[in-house]
Write a protein that holds these residues in place. Structure first.
Motif, PDB file in Angstrom:
ATOM      1  N   GLU A   1       0.808  -1.216   0.000  1.00 36.15           N
ATOM      2  CA  GLU A   1       0.000   0.000   0.000  1.00 36.15           C
ATOM      3  C   GLU A   1       0.843   1.268   0.000  1.00 36.15           C
ATOM      4  O   GLU A   1       0.364   2.333  -0.376  1.00 36.15           O
ATOM      5  CB  GLU A   1      -0.958  -0.004   1.182  1.00 36.15           C
ATOM      6  CG  GLU A   1      -2.046  -1.046   1.036  1.00 36.15           C
ATOM      7  CD  GLU A   1      -3.036  -1.024   2.182  1.00 36.15           C
ATOM      8  OE1 GLU A   1      -2.987  -0.098   3.021  1.00 36.15           O
ATOM      9  OE2 GLU A   1      -3.870  -1.937   2.232  1.00 36.15           O
TER      10      GLU A   1
ATOM     11  N   ASP B   1      -7.583   7.302   2.373  1.00 39.31           N
ATOM     12  CA  ASP B   1      -7.484   7.217   3.829  1.00 39.31           C
ATOM     13  C   ASP B   1      -7.580   8.600   4.476  1.00 39.31           C
ATOM     14  O   ASP B   1      -7.943   8.718   5.647  1.00 39.31           O
ATOM     15  CB  ASP B   1      -6.166   6.561   4.252  1.00 39.31           C
ATOM     16  CG  ASP B   1      -6.190   5.046   4.068  1.00 39.31           C
ATOM     17  OD1 ASP B   1      -7.286   4.475   3.861  1.00 39.31           O
ATOM     18  OD2 ASP B   1      -5.102   4.441   4.107  1.00 39.31           O
TER      19      ASP B   1
ATOM     20  N   GLY C   1     -13.038   7.507   3.833  1.00 41.84           N
ATOM     21  CA  GLY C   1     -11.980   6.516   3.720  1.00 41.84           C
ATOM     22  C   GLY C   1     -12.095   5.687   2.457  1.00 41.84           C
ATOM     23  O   GLY C   1     -12.526   6.174   1.417  1.00 41.84           O
ATOM     24  N   ARG C   2     -11.767   4.435   2.553  1.00 43.24           N
ATOM     25  CA  ARG C   2     -11.793   3.537   1.399  1.00 43.24           C
ATOM     26  C   ARG C   2     -13.183   2.989   1.130  1.00 43.24           C
ATOM     27  O   ARG C   2     -13.367   2.232   0.185  1.00 43.24           O
ATOM     28  CB  ARG C   2     -10.828   2.365   1.623  1.00 43.24           C
ATOM     29  CG  ARG C   2      -9.401   2.817   1.792  1.00 43.24           C
ATOM     30  CD  ARG C   2      -8.488   1.656   2.008  1.00 43.24           C
ATOM     31  NE  ARG C   2      -7.164   2.131   2.397  1.00 43.24           N
ATOM     32  CZ  ARG C   2      -6.113   1.368   2.484  1.00 43.24           C
ATOM     33  NH1 ARG C   2      -6.195   0.093   2.218  1.00 43.24           N
ATOM     34  NH2 ARG C   2      -4.966   1.885   2.861  1.00 43.24           N
TER      35      ARG C   2
END
Length: 186
Positions: free
Chosen positions: A169, A179, A184-185
């Protein structure tokens, strides 16, 4: 919340972010002190200009970074590893690495004749190499996506580190940016 509360919360996170950065720097320093293992510098991979030795890929530089791209032989482009594609996407242009004395290549366990159309379709630079005929699993790869770091001392080549799993990552810029967002994801 009001701005003062927001700033106070941000200041608390900043302390934690700095600690995370310092821990990451310490880990990177430990990685640089990690023992290395020698591999056969004459190991041959196949690229756009035919066979080349591992030593050739250094192009006179002292270090080499290789992304070992997961590959599903015989599968269509769209069925190749999305994670590997994302990992490699941000590092297609190795100009900055070259300026720092580091060469760059991508290895995949597939015949070059199968890799070449994919590289062309994706518009990738021609630093892709087939390791399908390589016997040494450190050079060939283990079938998963991973970063490998190599050091050259004269005509000798050493593997210094392998980064896999969530460690990849670090080179997935989009994930780092997600992030930072509120959702976020997802």
């Amino acid at each position: 919340v009001d701005r003062a509360t927001w700033h106070a919360s941000r200041d608390e996170l900043l302390v934690r972010e700095k600690a995370h950065t310092q821990a990451s720097a310490a880990l990177a320093a430990a990685r640089r002190r990690h023992p290395m293992t020698e591999v056969d510098a004459t190991t041959t991979v196949v690229g756009p200009d035919g066979p080349r030795t591992l030593l050739d890929l250094f192009e006179g530089r002292e270090e080499l970074i290789v992304y070992q791209h997961m590959w599903f032989e015989g599968e269509a482009f769209e069925n190749q590893c999305e994670g590997c594609t994302m990992t490699y996407w941000a590092t297609q242009d190795p100009t900055y690495l070259h300026a720092r004395g580091v060469s760059f290549a991508v290895f995949a366990q597939a015949p070059y004749a199968e890799l070449a159309p994919y590289v062309e379709f994706m518009g990738y630079p021609p630093h892709w190499y087939s390791t399908v005929e390589v016997e040494d699993d450190l050079v060939r790869g283990d079938g998963s996506g991973r970063w490998t770091s190599w050091l050259r001392r004269g005509d000798r080549v050493f593997l210094t580190y392998i980064l896999t799993g969530r460690g990849l990552e670090a080179s997935m810029t989009s994930l780092a940016l997600l992030d930072m967002t509120a959702r976020g994801r997802g």
